[in-house]
Design a protein around this motif. Structure first.
Motif, PDB file in Angstrom:
ATOM      1  N   ASN A  55       0.667  -1.135  -0.103  1.00 55.34           N
ATOM      2  CA  ASN A  55       0.033   0.043   0.201  1.00 55.34           C
ATOM      3  C   ASN A  55       0.867   1.343   0.074  1.00 55.34           C
ATOM      4  OD1 ASN A  55      -2.253  -1.268   0.059  1.00 55.34           O
ATOM      5  ND2 ASN A  55      -2.203  -1.696   2.364  1.00 55.34           N
ATOM      6  N   ASN A  56       0.565   2.320  -0.778  1.00 56.36           N
ATOM      7  CA  ASN A  56       1.024   3.645  -0.780  1.00 56.36           C
ATOM      8  C   ASN A  56       2.562   3.638  -0.893  1.00 56.36           C
ATOM      9  OD1 ASN A  56      -1.726   4.432  -0.628  1.00 56.36           O
ATOM     10  ND2 ASN A  56      -1.408   4.202   1.512  1.00 56.36           N
ATOM     11  N   SER A  58       6.133   4.671  -1.494  1.00 58.14           N
ATOM     12  CA  SER A  58       6.957   5.947  -1.623  1.00 58.14           C
ATOM     13  C   SER A  58       8.334   5.723  -2.079  1.00 58.14           C
ATOM     14  CB  SER A  58       7.034   6.640  -0.123  1.00 58.14           C
ATOM     15  OG  SER A  58       5.499   6.707   0.358  1.00 58.14           O
ATOM     16  N   SER A 354      -1.099   1.513  -5.669  1.00 59.55           N
ATOM     17  CA  SER A 354      -1.132   2.854  -4.838  1.00 59.55           C
ATOM     18  C   SER A 354       0.160   3.345  -4.687  1.00 59.55           C
ATOM     19  CB  SER A 354      -1.981   2.848  -3.749  1.00 59.55           C
ATOM     20  OG  SER A 354      -2.088   4.058  -2.823  1.00 59.55           O
ATOM     21  N   TYR A 355       0.534   4.551  -4.900  1.00 64.94           N
ATOM     22  CA  TYR A 355       1.691   5.131  -4.526  1.00 64.94           C
ATOM     23  C   TYR A 355       1.634   6.707  -4.028  1.00 64.94           C
ATOM     24  CZ  TYR A 355       1.275   7.927  -9.063  1.00 64.94           C
ATOM     25  OH  TYR A 355       1.082   8.672  -9.942  1.00 64.94           O
ATOM     26  N   ARG A 356       2.702   7.221  -3.456  1.00 67.39           N
ATOM     27  CA  ARG A 356       2.520   8.706  -3.194  1.00 67.39           C
ATOM     28  C   ARG A 356       3.411   9.319  -4.138  1.00 67.39           C
ATOM     29  NH1 ARG A 356       3.819   9.383   3.052  1.00 67.39           N
ATOM     30  NH2 ARG A 356       3.367  11.515   2.394  1.00 67.39           N
ATOM     31  N   GLU A 365       0.709  13.284  -2.532  1.00 68.41           N
ATOM     32  CA  GLU A 365      -0.768  12.868  -2.668  1.00 68.41           C
ATOM     33  C   GLU A 365      -0.503  11.220  -2.938  1.00 68.41           C
ATOM     34  OE1 GLU A 365      -2.269  15.268  -5.980  1.00 68.41           O
ATOM     35  OE2 GLU A 365      -2.550  17.007  -4.541  1.00 68.41           O
ATOM     36  N   TYR A 366      -1.771  10.735  -2.608  1.00 67.71           N
ATOM     37  CA  TYR A 366      -1.864   9.575  -3.070  1.00 67.71           C
ATOM     38  C   TYR A 366      -2.765   9.252  -4.398  1.00 67.71           C
ATOM     39  CZ  TYR A 366      -0.750   8.560   1.725  1.00 67.71           C
ATOM     40  OH  TYR A 366      -0.326   8.310   3.118  1.00 67.71           O
ATOM     41  N   HIS A 367      -1.787   8.634  -5.374  1.00 68.37           N
ATOM     42  CA  HIS A 367      -2.362   8.325  -6.570  1.00 68.37           C
ATOM     43  C   HIS A 367      -2.276   6.739  -6.879  1.00 68.37           C
ATOM     44  CE1 HIS A 367      -1.547  12.634  -8.447  1.00 68.37           C
ATOM     45  NE2 HIS A 367      -2.403  12.489  -7.556  1.00 68.37           N
ATOM     46  N   ARG A 368      -2.967   6.370  -8.245  1.00 69.08           N
ATOM     47  CA  ARG A 368      -3.201   5.107  -8.523  1.00 69.08           C
ATOM     48  C   ARG A 368      -2.649   4.851  -9.893  1.00 69.08           C
ATOM     49  NH1 ARG A 368      -5.387   2.328  -4.499  1.00 69.08           N
ATOM     50  NH2 ARG A 368      -5.017   0.242  -5.517  1.00 69.08           N
TER      51      ARG A 368
END
Length: 448
Positions: A55-56, A58, A354-356, A365-368
């Motif tokens: 998840n997310n 970075s 999902s990544y930052r 921000e969080y995008h996909r």
């Protein structure tokens, strides 16, 4: 009130009939080891071994620091603004039209022109040739508008910076997600060498270092742009050219080496669409396969164009005649048959992570990001390998049922509606906990 009650009963009847129709279509059996582990409280259904959480993701802090240091000499705001056009161009890029496609389309246009000009008359070959010569500029313009136009990108220092701020974070997240699953599904894998074709700003090196830093001693990176190579090198030196690199055994080159030295992992990420024809792509993929000792990983954007060239490379390797180079698909497909998504509909087989975003102009921000990929292993498929179906679309979780769209080991796409009454509570809860891209620990057999 009576009409509403009748309508509600009708809806419930129709819904139950639909569920009954689909839920009895297949015989679903939960993997015995997974079932035994859940019964003995080794883990819960929501943590079954087919789930891969990332998840997310970075970009590493040291790379972010390097990026800030690099932009001390460049206008960060202008680069970020100008990068939007580059992202749009890359996403909507098509593979270059092949000679066969051009000839077929030209013939189609010429026939339309002749038919409109003829008005019922019959023309011989010379008359047709004279008519078409008058319309030659129109034919050229129509070909340009009706066929995908492709052009190469000259990555200068400024263009490389645009690519860095716009594409580094999503591409790094995609590669980490793929590498993490590879690491989990292939335990005790300690790669010693890593080869990155089209290495760009170095996202492949960052991701490989994150997973296998202790075992890797050589990172061989190839990118035709010297500006990309310079930027990738500086980013691993804290943003300064005169600093030592933070990665041992790192090499940058502009061209593929002629030798067939093999590497444990060979990666081609977002690079095949940079090549000017399918022949170039096939030659490159074969070259990369010859350099592969264990795994060849191909990644592209999750749109139709990216999926097309990924699937093209997959089929090319699987159909090589050389018996010594026997290959099978390690991920994501549970089979080596032709892709059912490519054969049966016009939507790409893709996945999502999902990544930052990079914290360059304020908070991140969080995008996909959607991507298509294939991991090919240089060995025959082991008959005892787990061949659980892969969830290839978002799981639809409803109040008393869950819908999973699956790619199965038989090379088919199946939609299964899980209910506790039909498939058992354990299978039902495993399905509810699984997401797009996970494996579902079941076997599917059609009922007679």
């Amino acid at each position: 009130m009576l009409e509403k009650s009748i309508l509600r009963i009708c809806k419930q009847t129709v819904k139950s009939n639909i569920l009954r129709k689909y839920s009895t279509k297949y015989s679903i059996k939960l993997d015995e080891q997974v079932s035994h582990a859940i019964e003995n409280n080794t883990y819960k259904p929501r943590k079954h071994p087919g789930i891969f959480k990332s998840n997310n993701i970075s970009v590493p802090d040291n790379i972010v620091t390097s990026i800030h240091n690099v932009f001390q000499d460049y206008p960060l705001k202008a680069v970020c603004e100008d990068s939007k056009a580059l992202v749009n161009f890359l996403y909507h890029r098509h593979p270059p039209a092949e000679d066969r496609e051009i000839k077929e389309k030209q013939k189609e246009i010429e026939n339309i022109i002749i038919n409109k000009h003829a008005e019922g008359k019959e023309y011989d070959r010379n008359e047709k040739k004279n008519i078409l010569s008058k319309y030659e500029p129109n034919i050229r313009n129509l070909l340009k508008t009706q066929l995908p136009q492709w052009s190469s990108i000259n990555y200068t220092t400024y263009t490389a910076l645009q690519y860095l701020v716009s594409r580094a974070a999503p591409e790094y997240a995609v590669l980490v997600r793929i590498f993490q699953e590879l690491d989990e599904r292939y335990p005790n894998f300690n790669p010693r060498t890593f080869f990155d074709f089209g290495s760009g700003v170095g996202t492949g090196t960052w991701a490989a270092k994150l997973l296998w830093e202790k075992s890797l001693y050589e990172y061989f990176c190839v990118d035709i742009s010297s500006c990309m190579n310079d930027l990738a090198d500086i980013l691993l030196k804290n943003g300064y050219a005169n600093k030592p690199s933070t990665v041992r055994g790192l090499f940058h080159r502009q061209f593929l080496p002629a030798s067939n030295t093999q590497y444990d992992i060979v990666l081609s990420a977002y690079s095949l669409l940079e090549l000017p024809s399918s022949n170039n792509r096939f030659e490159t993929v074969l070259n990369l396969w010859n350099k592969t000792r264990k795994f060849l990983i191909i990644v592209e954007q999750g749109n139709s164009s990216g999926f097309r060239v990924t699937n093209e490379a997959r089929d090319f390797i699987l159909n090589l005649p050389d018996e010594k180079n026997t290959a099978h698909v390690f991920m994501p497909c549970p089979h080596d048959k032709p892709c059912p998504r490519f054969l049966n509909d016009n939507t790409p087989c893709n996945f999502e992570v999902s990544y930052r975003t990079l914290p360059l102009l304020g908070s991140s921000e969080y995008h996909r990001e959607r991507y298509s990929y294939v991991v090919l292993q240089k060995s025959p498929r082991n008959e005892n390998d787990v061949s659980w179906p892969r969830i290839v679309r978002p799981t639809l979780v409803k109040s008393k049922h869950t819908i999973c769209r699956l790619c199965t080991s038989k090379g088919t796409l199946e939609e299964v509606i899980f209910t506790a009454s039909k498939h058992g509570k354990t299978s039902y809860h495993c399905a509810r906990a699984s997401k797009w891209g996970d494996l579902l620990p079941i076997t599917i057999e059609p009922k007679s």
